[in-house]
Write a protein that holds these residues in place. Structure first.
Motif, PDB file in Angstrom:
ATOM      1  N   GLU A  40       0.861  -1.189   0.000  1.00 56.78           N
ATOM      2  CA  GLU A  40       0.000   0.000   0.000  1.00 56.78           C
ATOM      3  C   GLU A  40       0.889   1.227   0.000  1.00 56.78           C
ATOM      4  O   GLU A  40       1.749   1.386   0.867  1.00 56.78           O
TER       5      GLU A  40
ATOM      6  N   ASN B 200      -3.149   3.721  -2.647  1.00 58.53           N
ATOM      7  CA  ASN B 200      -3.764   2.971  -3.739  1.00 58.53           C
ATOM      8  C   ASN B 200      -4.960   2.149  -3.269  1.00 58.53           C
ATOM      9  O   ASN B 200      -5.688   1.588  -4.084  1.00 58.53           O
TER      10      ASN B 200
ATOM     11  N   ASP C  63      -5.619   8.461  -6.704  1.00 59.90           N
ATOM     12  CA  ASP C  63      -6.641   8.500  -5.660  1.00 59.90           C
ATOM     13  C   ASP C  63      -6.658   9.842  -4.943  1.00 59.90           C
ATOM     14  O   ASP C  63      -7.732  10.358  -4.592  1.00 59.90           O
TER      15      ASP C  63
ATOM     16  N   SER D 186      -0.830   7.209  -3.696  1.00 58.30           N
ATOM     17  CA  SER D 186      -1.418   7.161  -5.026  1.00 58.30           C
ATOM     18  C   SER D 186      -1.806   8.557  -5.473  1.00 58.30           C
ATOM     19  O   SER D 186      -2.698   9.180  -4.881  1.00 58.30           O
TER      20      SER D 186
END
Length: 214
Positions: free
Chosen positions: A58, A83, A64, A61
Motif C-alpha cells: 500500500e 492505492n 486516488d 497514489s
C-alpha cells in the motif's frame, strides 16, 4: 492555495535533521506523528513517496489523491491517499501554498528527453530512490517506485493539457507539515537536478522535523 502557519515549536521536535542537497533518505514515521519539510534556501524540490509500513504494497497514489480532493495541487487540508484510497497523511500547515502531483521524478530517460542525450547519466531522483531502498533492505525494490509528490515544485498545466516546469513559488524557510494517519516509510529524494533553471541550477538542503502527538 491555503497558507497556514504551524503552531508546533521546533524546540519540541523529537527529530530535527538537515537533508543534504541532492541526496536520498528513507525513514519511519509513526501514526499520529507530524512531519515538517522545510525548503531552507528556496525553490528546492523534495520528491517524496510514502508507503504503509505495516503493508508496503500500500503506497501513495497520485490518482486516488487527485480524484478524492478534486484538484491536482496539494496544500493545507489536502489528504494524501493510498492505492487503497485510504488516508495516509493530512497536510495540516503549509506556508508555500501549492505542491505538484503530476511532474514525477527525474530519471535518466527524462533527463535525455528534456535536456540532451549527454545528460542521460547525470544523477537523478530515481537513482536516489534506488540507492535508499537498496541500502535499507526492507523488501521494497524498483518495482515499488510509483508517481511521487514534488513538494515546493511548480508544474502548471496549460489550457492544452501540457505540463510546464516553471520557476518555483516557494522561498527560503517555506515549509509543508503533514500528520501521519498510519505507520509509514517516508522515501525522499532531495532533488539533484542540475539542468532545470527553477532552482537556479543549484540543489540546496532541506530540513526535516518530526513531532510526537500532543
Amino acid at each position: 492555495m491555503r497558507i497556514q502557519e504551524s503552531q508546533l515549536d521546533p524546540a519540541r521536535a523529537v527529530s530535527d535533521q538537515r537533508h543534504a542537497a541532492g541526496e536520498p533518505i528513507l525513514f519511519q514515521l509513526d501514526k499520529g506523528q507530524t512531519l515538517r519539510i522545510v525548503d531552507l534556501e528556496g525553490n528546492q524540490a523534495a520528491d517524496v513517496i510514502f508507503y504503509n509500513r505495516d503493508d508496503p504494497a500500500e503506497h501513495y497514489s497520485a490518482t486516488d489523491t487527485i480524484q478524492r480532493q478534486g484538484g491536482i495541487y496539494l496544500t493545507t487540508g489536502s489528504v494524501l491517499r493510498s492505492n487503497d484510497a485510504r488516508a495516509m497523511l493530512t497536510i495540516v500547515a503549509d506556508t508555500c501554498g501549492r505542491h505538484d502531483t503530476l511532474g514525477g521524478h527525474c530519471a535518466a530517460e527524462s533527463n535525455t528527453v528534456r535536456y540532451a542525450l549527454q545528460k542521460k547519466y547525470m544523477h537523478s531522483c530515481r537513482d536516489n530512490y534506488l540507492i535508499a531502498l537498496q541500502h535499507a533492505d526492507i523488501g521494497l525494490t524498483k518495482r515499488d517506485l510509483v508517481p511521487n509528490i514534488n513538494f515546493f515544485m511548480n508544474v502548471p498545466v496549460t489550457a492544452g493539457g501540457d505540463l510546464k516546469f516553471d520557476d518555483g513559488v516557494s522561498g527560503p524557510g517555506k515549509y509543508v507539515e503533514m500528520r501521519a494517519e498510519m505507520n509509514l516509510w517516508v522515501l525522499i529524494s532531495n532533488c539533484p537536478q542540475l539542468n532545470n533553471p527553477c532552482n537556479a541550477y543549484n540543489p540546496t538542503p532541506t530540513q526535516l522535523l518530526i513531532w510526537d502527538p500532543m
